[in-house]
Design a protein around this motif. Structure first.
Motif, mmCIF file in Angstrom:
data_model
loop_
_atom_site.group_PDB
_atom_site.id
_atom_site.type_symbol
_atom_site.label_atom_id
_atom_site.label_comp_id
_atom_site.label_asym_id
_atom_site.label_seq_id
_atom_site.Cartn_x
_atom_site.Cartn_y
_atom_site.Cartn_z
ATOM 1 N N ALA A 30 1.160 -1.390 0.133
ATOM 2 C CA ALA A 30 -0.318 -0.272 0.558
ATOM 3 C C ALA A 30 0.886 1.362 -0.100
ATOM 4 N N LYS A 31 1.498 1.155 0.728
ATOM 5 C CA LYS A 31 3.193 2.721 0.460
ATOM 6 C C LYS A 31 3.622 2.417 -0.790
ATOM 7 N N GLY A 32 4.573 1.154 -1.284
ATOM 8 C CA GLY A 32 4.818 1.407 -2.373
ATOM 9 C C GLY A 32 6.039 0.845 -1.418
ATOM 10 N N LEU A 33 6.409 -0.073 -0.850
ATOM 11 C CA LEU A 33 7.561 -0.381 -0.084
ATOM 12 C C LEU A 33 8.307 -1.387 0.060
ATOM 13 N N SER A 34 9.832 -1.626 -0.873
ATOM 14 C CA SER A 34 10.016 -3.036 -1.082
ATOM 15 C C SER A 34 10.499 -3.349 0.251
ATOM 16 N N SER A 35 10.566 -3.105 2.092
ATOM 17 C CA SER A 35 11.004 -4.337 2.491
ATOM 18 C C SER A 35 10.506 -3.554 3.672
ATOM 19 N N ASP A 36 10.447 -4.485 4.343
ATOM 20 C CA ASP A 36 9.881 -4.560 6.252
ATOM 21 C C ASP A 36 11.432 -3.409 7.172
ATOM 22 N N GLY A 54 9.440 -9.201 5.717
ATOM 23 C CA GLY A 54 7.965 -8.696 5.930
ATOM 24 C C GLY A 54 7.282 -8.654 7.090
ATOM 25 N N TYR A 55 7.674 -8.497 7.973
ATOM 26 C CA TYR A 55 7.675 -8.865 9.537
ATOM 27 C C TYR A 55 8.159 -7.768 10.143
ATOM 28 N N LEU A 56 7.265 -6.902 11.326
ATOM 29 C CA LEU A 56 7.873 -6.075 12.267
ATOM 30 C C LEU A 56 7.218 -6.995 12.993
ATOM 31 N N ARG A 57 8.886 -6.414 14.640
ATOM 32 C CA ARG A 57 9.061 -6.487 15.847
ATOM 33 C C ARG A 57 8.520 -5.795 16.716
ATOM 34 N N LEU A 58 7.378 -5.615 17.700
ATOM 35 C CA LEU A 58 7.019 -4.881 19.074
ATOM 36 C C LEU A 58 7.498 -5.033 19.595
ATOM 37 N N SER A 59 7.888 -4.624 20.819
ATOM 38 C CA SER A 59 7.978 -5.508 22.225
ATOM 39 C C SER A 59 7.135 -4.546 22.974
ATOM 40 N N PHE A 60 6.034 -5.253 23.887
ATOM 41 C CA PHE A 60 4.928 -4.304 24.190
ATOM 42 C C PHE A 60 6.004 -4.353 26.382
ATOM 43 N N ALA A 61 6.591 -4.173 26.183
ATOM 44 C CA ALA A 61 7.214 -4.730 27.510
ATOM 45 C C ALA A 61 7.475 -2.356 28.158
#
Length: 394
Positions: free
Chosen positions: A337-343, A368-375
């Protein structure tokens, strides 16, 4: 004059998570209002009883060298922990205390692996696994998983990855970065494959054992597969469950021949872990476990809120986890959607335009993923996700 480094350095990279955290620190120093959700670190303070034990140790003069592989008192506490939590029995000679669980894994790789060997690693994986294997001169063999299979390898995938060169399987459950946890039945299925490969050692990285909320109780690999006890090394530590990341105490238990090799490596690198931290770790393992349950309950509340919010972002798909303090959304549709090629590009966009720091999934072998810490507090998490939404909807 031109200086060069060893050939092995061409095979490895600095820790990607360390680079992300350094970037966040630089931006804050420049005056940016940065929300960093990149760190794998509890936001809670170390429980007071544990800190009190360390203070007493200082007052009592416990500030000298200890045995390289840990004090007898801490090893006894580790023995009790394994019996209590996992139904596993180890002799003191089968246990080593290390400067963080990371050192236990590093020592094992150096003590077990060499050129021509292979180590099987499920992806997504903790960022340091492949590079530890490479530092030992061996080759990582990556088994790719995704959200469609709950980020867990199947027995069929494991069997297909095994060769005559395979010497090690690295399992992390609950998993950093995905939060996925293997059930006892799933571990038994993997164990059935491994019974046909007697030269393979299994390392069970249980560092998130107590940050776990699946309906089925946590199962360590050696507990689920007792026939493989004799070639399983179980690693753990106090960093995550007891909010003791800076204290740097990990431990491992397994076959005496491997633990002895790990001790020898440690004797020529760091020697013993900090004497004060060992006293604190002993208090953590033997003391009131109530604070662990309280922190885990808070992580579960944050997990539920964050996963729901991430699934409300166009282009994000987030699987609920069974533990850890990470969410790992698939952002493939958001990239399109944003026209980006990578995470990696998306992570950079969120830093530049949202002032939010996340870790690209590519660092964990999962593009193709992102890691988010919820600490972090719910308020901080809500603000971070609002910022992400604003940038992606612009």
């Amino acid at each position: 004059m031109s200086l060069s480094v060893s050939e092995r350095m061409a095979r490895i990279r600095p820790s990607p998570t360390g680079a992300v955290l350094a970037r966040a620190t630089e931006l804050r120093a420049a005056g940016r209002d940065i929300i960093s959700l990149g760190a794998g670190e509890p936001d809670f303070d170390t429980p007071q009883a544990i800190k009190d034990a360390a203070i007493r140790a200082i007052a009592d003069g416990d500030t000298k060298y200890t045995p390289i592989d840990g004090t007898a008192e801490l090893k006894a506490a580790i023995q009790r922990k394994f019996r209590r939590d996992n139904g596993l029995d180890y002799e003191p000679a089968q246990i080593i205390v290390t400067c963080g669980a990371k050192q236990a894994l590093f020592n094992l790789c150096l003590g077990l692996l060499g050129p021509g060997d292979e180590a099987v690693i499920p992806a997504p994986y903790w960022v340091s696994y492949p590079d530890m294997v490479k530092l030992a001169g061996a080759d990582p063999v990556i088994i790719t998983t995704g959200i469609e299979q709950d980020f867990k390898i199947s027995a069929r995938q494991l069997a297909a990855a095994m060769t005559k060169k395979t010497r090690l399987l690295m399992l992390n459950s609950p998993c950093n970065p995905s939060g996925a946890s293997y059930t006892r039945g799933e571990l038994e299925a993997l164990g059935a494959v491994l019974e046909d490969h007697p030269n393979v050692v299994i390392v069970s990285d249980d560092i998130y054992e107590h940050i776990h909320w699946a309906d089925e109780p946590f199962a360590s690999f050696a507990t689920a597969c007792p026939a493989l006890y004799g070639r399983t090394v179980t690693t753990n530590g106090v960093s995550k469950a007891y909010a003791m990341t800076g204290w740097r105490i990990g431990y491992a238990a397994g076959p005496e021949v491997l633990i002895t090799a790990m001790k020898t490596i440690q004797s020529q690198s760091t020697s013993n872990p900090c004497s004060i931290s060992q006293k604190a770790a002993q208090a953590a393992l033997d003391g009131d476990q109530g604070p662990v349950a309280e922190m885990t309950a808070a992580y579960r509340t944050r997990h539920d809120a964050v996963v729901s919010a991430l699934n409300g972002i166009d282009g994000f798909e987030c699987r609920p986890g069974e533990g850890t303090f990470y969410a790992f959304p698939n952002v493939t549709d958001a990239l399109k959607a944003k026209g980006l090629s990578s995470d990696i590009e998306l992570a950079e966009l969120l830093i530049d335009e949202a002032d939010v720091v996340l870790v690209p999934g590519s660092a964990f072998g999962a593009p193709g993923y992102l890691r988010l810490s919820f600490a972090a507090s719910l308020e901080t998490l809500e603000e971070a996700i609002d910022r992400i939404k604003r940038v992606l909807s612009a």
